[in-house]
Structures are given as structure tokens and as C-alpha cells.
Write a protein that holds these residues in place. Sequence first.
Motif, PDB file in Angstrom:
ATOM      1  N   HIS A  61       1.738  28.713 -16.659  1.00  0.00           N
ATOM      2  CA  HIS A  61       1.755  30.306 -16.682  1.00  0.00           C
ATOM      3  C   HIS A  61       3.166  30.713 -17.256  1.00  0.00           C
ATOM      4  N   TYR A  62       3.165  31.463 -18.115  1.00  0.00           N
ATOM      5  CA  TYR A  62       4.567  32.023 -18.501  1.00  0.00           C
ATOM      6  C   TYR A  62       4.282  33.649 -18.848  1.00  0.00           C
ATOM      7  N   GLY A  63       5.497  34.037 -18.760  1.00  0.00           N
ATOM      8  CA  GLY A  63       5.763  35.723 -18.532  1.00  0.00           C
ATOM      9  C   GLY A  63       5.204  36.365 -17.587  1.00  0.00           C
ATOM     10  N   THR A 219      -1.677  38.665 -13.604  1.00  0.00           N
ATOM     11  CA  THR A 219      -1.076  40.083 -13.364  1.00  0.00           C
ATOM     12  C   THR A 219      -1.374  40.830 -11.932  1.00  0.00           C
ATOM     13  N   GLY A 220      -1.007  41.741 -11.299  1.00  0.00           N
ATOM     14  CA  GLY A 220      -1.667  42.207 -10.191  1.00  0.00           C
ATOM     15  C   GLY A 220      -1.699  41.464  -9.032  1.00  0.00           C
ATOM     16  N   GLY A 221      -2.644  41.506  -8.313  1.00  0.00           N
ATOM     17  CA  GLY A 221      -2.770  40.850  -6.979  1.00  0.00           C
ATOM     18  C   GLY A 221      -4.022  40.980  -6.292  1.00  0.00           C
ATOM     19  N   PRO A 231       1.007  37.216  -8.319  1.00  0.00           N
ATOM     20  CA  PRO A 231       1.055  36.531  -9.797  1.00  0.00           C
ATOM     21  C   PRO A 231       1.949  35.228  -9.914  1.00  0.00           C
ATOM     22  N   GLY A 232       1.345  34.383 -10.716  1.00  0.00           N
ATOM     23  CA  GLY A 232       1.872  32.995 -10.898  1.00  0.00           C
ATOM     24  C   GLY A 232       1.478  31.904  -9.708  1.00  0.00           C
TER      25      GLY A 232
END
Length: 322
Positions: A61-63, A219-221, A231-232
Motif C-alpha cells: 500500500h503506497y501513499g 483511507t478513512g477508518g 489506513p494502511g
Amino acid sequence: MSNLDRTPDMTACGGRAGVAGEPVRELIPGRVVQLGESTKVRRLLPTLGRRMVGAWCFIDHYGPDDIASEPGMQVPPHPHMGLQTVSWLHDGEVLHRDSLGSLQLLQPGQLGIMTSGRAIAHSEESPREHRDILHGAQLWVALPDHARHTAPAFEFHGELPVVTGGGLRATVMLGEVDGARSPGTAYTPIVGADLAVGKGASARLPLEPDFEYAMLTMTGGATVDGVLLEPGSLLYLGTNRSDVHIESDVDTRVLLLGGEPFDEQIVMWWNFVARTGEEVAAARAEWNAGAGSFGEVHGYDGERLLAPPMPAGPLKPRGRVR
């Protein structure tokens, strides 16, 4: 995208020994890895805790990264064998080139899937004139033995099926979700979907009890089966689920990844998936000696990427988890 680690481990995985035979909630943190000149990623598979989810064997996962004044993604030509790469963007664009002569600009919501089969090479880069933000995931799917020597191929699908309900919008990347099937080629029973979860949403997503699943928050949660995912982060859900409950207080994007547990033992090293360390060593030697059966990538402004030294000592199989 590639595994650009210059000291990669030789890893054995696959088989059913580490597959949870029941629903679980196993939270897997990512580790930061430098990818190319200017991109850092969070590597979620393989990890010390888990190596596969179905046939999914690699998750980066990037960014989101601000690359307005940066070159962005710059991954030189490199080889693959025995796997499929699945490129998925939320922001930005990536230019794909490969040794078949494919040249394709990938944008958010579009599926680029490359089947390496017996051998292929490719590069990935942000275009010279690119958007300010780069955000996405790079995923690998292990090919079963009957397909791992197939001819290499690249597919692009600009439109994908969508399922909606309960404040959730699922774009089907691979496999099938609630009757909607992706046009992407798959060689094992598998599923991949991008879930857009609206603020205040509460939904139950149907699942296949014979599959094992994991969810990655982009993104988010979201709260998935009672577990809050930042995220991530990757949540492994195990098997024997007919559905899963998802809710969120903010707009959220989550990747659903799953499939039938992968029965075969595989060996992963650098950008190769094989069955023995000897196969990997032979592929590495062939690539470093010249393109060979991997072919050549034309049009990339830079040198191809040589494989790093092989690790010392023989391969020690450790199964799907350790």
C-alpha cells in the motif's frame, strides 16, 4: 510494481497448515519499504505473521504521497515469473510498459493485470506530467502449478462491475461479489474488491464460507467485524464466514481480498514465485545474464534492474505463518 528490496528473504508459503478454519480478527501492521527512487510503501504481505490470503501473496500500500515536485514512481525494467500483478490506483496515474510491447496508462478505478506465466519483464513510472497525488496498491497473485508456465499476457479493463447497498459501493477487481463478476482473468477461486464505505454506512457484505479473507484500509477508518481499521492496516478474517459487517463514521475506502486457500507450497524471492530455490536461482541467473526468455522492455529511460545476490544457506520451508 516490484519488490525492490536488495536483501530479500527466500520465503516458502502456501498449503493449508496456517489457514484459520474459523472466523478470526488478526490485525497485521505493515512495514515501510523503500520502492525505487522516491516512493515508500507499507508492505502487508508477506509478513512475519502471515504470508498468503487465498492466492494473494504480496500486498503493498503506497501513499497518499504529494509528488507535485517529485518524479513519482520510477520502477526500472525488472522480471517476474509464476505470478500475476494487479495494479490498483486511488489517485494519480502509472505508465506500464512490458516486454510484450504493452504500453498502458493506468488511472484510478481501472484494472491492469499482468500474467507473468513463465517469464515477463515490465517497468512502471509516473508520467513526466503527472497529478500531484499518488495513492494505490500493488498486489500479486500466485499462479497454480497448471498455469505458472503459461504464456505471459497483459490485460487492461477500463470499466468494472459495481455492487451497491447499505451505504457501500463495491467495485469488483477480480472474481465475483454478490453476482457481479470482474472481466479480469483468474486462475484460482479468488476475489478482490474496492469498497467505498459512505459516512454513517452500516452494511453486511456477503462472503463465501470456503474462502479466507482480509481487508486493507486505504483511507478513512472503517470498523470491520468490530475492529477499527486505520489506513494502511490489514485485518485477516479467516474462513467460515457467510458475511461481514462494515460500518464507518467517515468516508472510507477498503480493499477486500480473499480466495480459496492456496493448497500448493510456493517459494517467493525478489520478483519470482517458483516451487524450489533452484528454480529461483536459475531465473535470477538468466535475468542478470541478459533478458533471455524474459524479453526486453523498450521505451523506459534508464537501465534495467539487476537481481540482488541470493541469500546464503538453503531454503527453509516455514508454511503460511510463523
